[in-house]
Design a protein around this motif. Structure first.
Motif, mmCIF file in Angstrom:
data_model
loop_
_atom_site.group_PDB
_atom_site.id
_atom_site.type_symbol
_atom_site.label_atom_id
_atom_site.label_comp_id
_atom_site.label_asym_id
_atom_site.label_seq_id
_atom_site.Cartn_x
_atom_site.Cartn_y
_atom_site.Cartn_z
ATOM 1 N N UNK A 36 -54.085 -36.623 7.386
ATOM 2 C CA UNK A 36 -54.744 -35.392 7.193
ATOM 3 C C UNK A 36 -54.466 -33.797 7.387
ATOM 4 N N UNK A 37 -53.294 -33.749 7.018
ATOM 5 C CA UNK A 37 -52.943 -32.112 6.711
ATOM 6 C C UNK A 37 -54.512 -31.968 5.609
ATOM 7 N N UNK A 38 -54.422 -30.071 6.365
ATOM 8 C CA UNK A 38 -55.254 -29.727 5.160
ATOM 9 C C UNK A 38 -54.653 -29.241 3.455
ATOM 10 N N UNK A 39 -55.055 -29.158 1.924
ATOM 11 C CA UNK A 39 -54.464 -29.084 1.711
ATOM 12 C C UNK A 39 -53.060 -28.583 1.230
ATOM 13 N N UNK A 40 -54.136 -27.052 1.966
ATOM 14 C CA UNK A 40 -52.551 -25.890 1.897
ATOM 15 C C UNK A 40 -51.428 -26.403 2.650
ATOM 16 N N UNK A 41 -52.009 -26.511 3.362
ATOM 17 C CA UNK A 41 -50.425 -27.124 4.129
ATOM 18 C C UNK A 41 -49.265 -27.210 3.298
ATOM 19 N N UNK A 42 -48.813 -27.536 2.706
ATOM 20 C CA UNK A 42 -48.182 -28.352 1.717
ATOM 21 C C UNK A 42 -47.437 -27.297 1.098
ATOM 22 N N UNK A 43 -49.000 -26.485 0.108
ATOM 23 C CA UNK A 43 -48.316 -24.930 -0.579
ATOM 24 C C UNK A 43 -47.461 -24.015 0.433
ATOM 25 N N UNK A 44 -47.122 -23.805 1.401
ATOM 26 C CA UNK A 44 -46.510 -22.753 2.385
ATOM 27 C C UNK A 44 -44.760 -22.690 2.345
ATOM 28 N N UNK A 45 -44.504 -24.039 0.823
ATOM 29 C CA UNK A 45 -43.360 -23.224 1.287
ATOM 30 C C UNK A 45 -42.685 -23.903 2.322
ATOM 31 N N UNK A 46 -42.546 -23.218 3.396
ATOM 32 C CA UNK A 46 -41.103 -23.200 4.454
ATOM 33 C C UNK A 46 -41.835 -23.417 6.038
ATOM 34 N N UNK A 47 -41.910 -23.366 6.727
ATOM 35 C CA UNK A 47 -41.922 -23.357 8.765
ATOM 36 C C UNK A 47 -40.745 -22.976 9.067
ATOM 37 N N UNK A 48 -40.740 -21.987 9.843
ATOM 38 C CA UNK A 48 -39.796 -21.690 11.077
ATOM 39 C C UNK A 48 -39.135 -22.579 12.255
ATOM 40 N N UNK A 49 -38.461 -22.362 12.681
ATOM 41 C CA UNK A 49 -37.611 -23.458 13.310
ATOM 42 C C UNK A 49 -39.292 -22.941 14.610
ATOM 43 N N UNK A 50 -39.635 -24.602 14.455
ATOM 44 C CA UNK A 50 -41.031 -24.674 15.657
ATOM 45 C C UNK A 50 -40.669 -26.421 16.772
ATOM 46 N N UNK A 51 -40.709 -25.547 18.482
ATOM 47 C CA UNK A 51 -40.470 -26.231 19.332
ATOM 48 C C UNK A 51 -40.318 -27.911 18.989
ATOM 49 N N UNK A 52 -41.861 -28.343 18.263
ATOM 50 C CA UNK A 52 -42.392 -29.430 18.282
ATOM 51 C C UNK A 52 -41.575 -30.390 17.232
ATOM 52 N N UNK A 53 -41.623 -29.200 16.266
ATOM 53 C CA UNK A 53 -40.853 -29.931 15.566
ATOM 54 C C UNK A 53 -38.734 -30.146 15.114
ATOM 55 N N UNK A 54 -38.062 -29.028 15.737
ATOM 56 C CA UNK A 54 -36.906 -29.385 15.549
ATOM 57 C C UNK A 54 -36.730 -30.481 16.755
ATOM 58 N N UNK A 55 -37.246 -30.987 17.196
ATOM 59 C CA UNK A 55 -36.879 -31.870 18.885
ATOM 60 C C UNK A 55 -37.034 -33.352 17.886
ATOM 61 N N UNK A 56 -38.082 -33.550 16.534
ATOM 62 C CA UNK A 56 -37.893 -34.486 15.649
ATOM 63 C C UNK A 56 -37.156 -34.689 14.804
ATOM 64 N N UNK A 57 -36.729 -33.328 14.492
ATOM 65 C CA UNK A 57 -36.504 -33.180 13.557
ATOM 66 C C UNK A 57 -34.316 -33.820 14.068
ATOM 67 N N UNK A 58 -33.890 -33.505 14.974
ATOM 68 C CA UNK A 58 -32.915 -33.865 15.590
ATOM 69 C C UNK A 58 -33.070 -35.799 16.061
ATOM 70 N N UNK A 59 -33.793 -35.895 16.102
ATOM 71 C CA UNK A 59 -33.737 -36.887 16.900
ATOM 72 C C UNK A 59 -34.101 -37.537 15.446
ATOM 73 N N UNK A 60 -34.752 -37.417 13.983
ATOM 74 C CA UNK A 60 -34.138 -38.064 12.299
ATOM 75 C C UNK A 60 -32.881 -38.139 12.227
ATOM 76 N N UNK A 61 -32.143 -36.844 12.652
ATOM 77 C CA UNK A 61 -30.813 -37.424 12.231
ATOM 78 C C UNK A 61 -30.354 -37.993 13.366
ATOM 79 N N UNK A 62 -30.179 -38.074 14.621
ATOM 80 C CA UNK A 62 -29.555 -39.818 15.094
ATOM 81 C C UNK A 62 -29.741 -40.790 14.475
#
Length: 281
Positions: free
Chosen positions: A96-122
């Motif tokens: 359900x992300x708005x279409x424009x979200x997929x054209x942002x190119x990048x997001x900075x390190x955001x706290x709710x995302x970095x913890x899941x990113x590290x869990x994925x890497x683990x």
């Protein structure tokens, strides 16, 4: 560039990318083959996409939509690594992300995302008893929930020299996140005044130096919670938090669960991930 497929199913494909390009190599144009969320787990790189100049540091998300062209550059650093999730159209529709979200190119390190990113890497390293597809979908859902309010707004256009200083400062913060660091210290290392450094760093990375430092500590803590037997107290102090209660509050605010519950999720309690997904707006 080496690319290793870690998981492949109809809805999600997970690829481990390790770039060996140097700043002397000629950049070339590439095209996203699918909806993509790539977690930058090491190093940094630049990217030109949709007429924008982006700088991605550790903890950033590289975002793409099918058919979008992009060019990666390595003017400031080399040998970056990403854990990339390719999502099929049906899954993206469900997110359900708005279409424009997929054209942002990048997001900075955001706290709710970095913890899941590290869990994925683990999970990719075999240190967490969770499926890569499970954590990947949780990361994608969280991205969809926060993307609308997270696009970076550049107030200034940093010079190439200042961009390099900001990236080098971010890499240094990664390596020294466990230390007590203030704005004056890191600005002096970059040979800029605190005021100018703050503006340059935020314009390049999308977050302030203190935000980046806290999120680096959260990333390190998430990995230790997932694959280390250390106590939560020891982890809090080891990654740079001076107070355990502050660590627990900060981690809970970022992850939506306590460090203890996050550790249970990493060790195979899938209900925790299911509950978190159910709680998303």
């Amino acid at each position: 560039m080496s690319a290793t497929v870690l998981h492949a199913s109809k809805s999600i494909r997970v690829v481990d990318y390790r770039c060996t390009a140097s700043r002397h190599d000629r950049p070339f144009t590439e095209v996203h083959a699918a909806f993509t969320i790539a977690y930058v787990r090491r190093g940094s790189f630049g990217c030109r996409a949709r007429g924008r100049e982006l700088d991605l540091v550790r903890g950033s998300l590289f975002i793409g939509s099918p058919g979008d062209e992009y060019t990666c550059t390595h003017d400031h650093a080399e040998r970056d690594e990403c854990l990339a999730f390719w999502l099929d159209d049906a899954l993206v529709d469900e997110l359900g992300a708005r279409a424009g979200a997929w054209h942002t190119g990048a997001l900075p390190p955001l706290a709710p995302l970095v913890v899941l990113g590290e869990l994925a890497q683990a999970a990719a390293d075999g240190a967490a008893e969770l499926g890569l597809d499970e954590v990947g979908i949780a990361l994608a859902a969280r991205f969809a929930a926060v993307a609308a309010g997270s696009e970076r707004e550049r107030q200034i256009a940093p010079s190439p020299r200042d961009r390099r200083r900001a990236i080098e400062a971010a890499l240094w913060l990664d390596d020294h996140a466990h230390e007590e660091i203030d704005l004056d210290t890191i600005a002096a290392r970059a040979q800029l005044s605190p005021f100018h450094f703050l503006r340059v760093f935020a314009a390049v990375t999308g977050v302030t130096p203190h935000q980046y430092l806290v999120r680096a500590r959260l990333r390190h803590a998430a990995r230790l919670l997932a694959d280390s037997p250390q106590s939560i107290t020891d982890i809090a102090f080891d990654v740079g938090f001076a107070d355990v209660s502050n660590f627990v509050r900060t981690f809970r605010r970022a992850a939506g669960v306590s460090p203890r519950t996050f550790r249970r999720a990493a060790r195979g309690d899938r209900k925790i991930l299911q509950d978190r997904l159910a709680a998303l707006p």
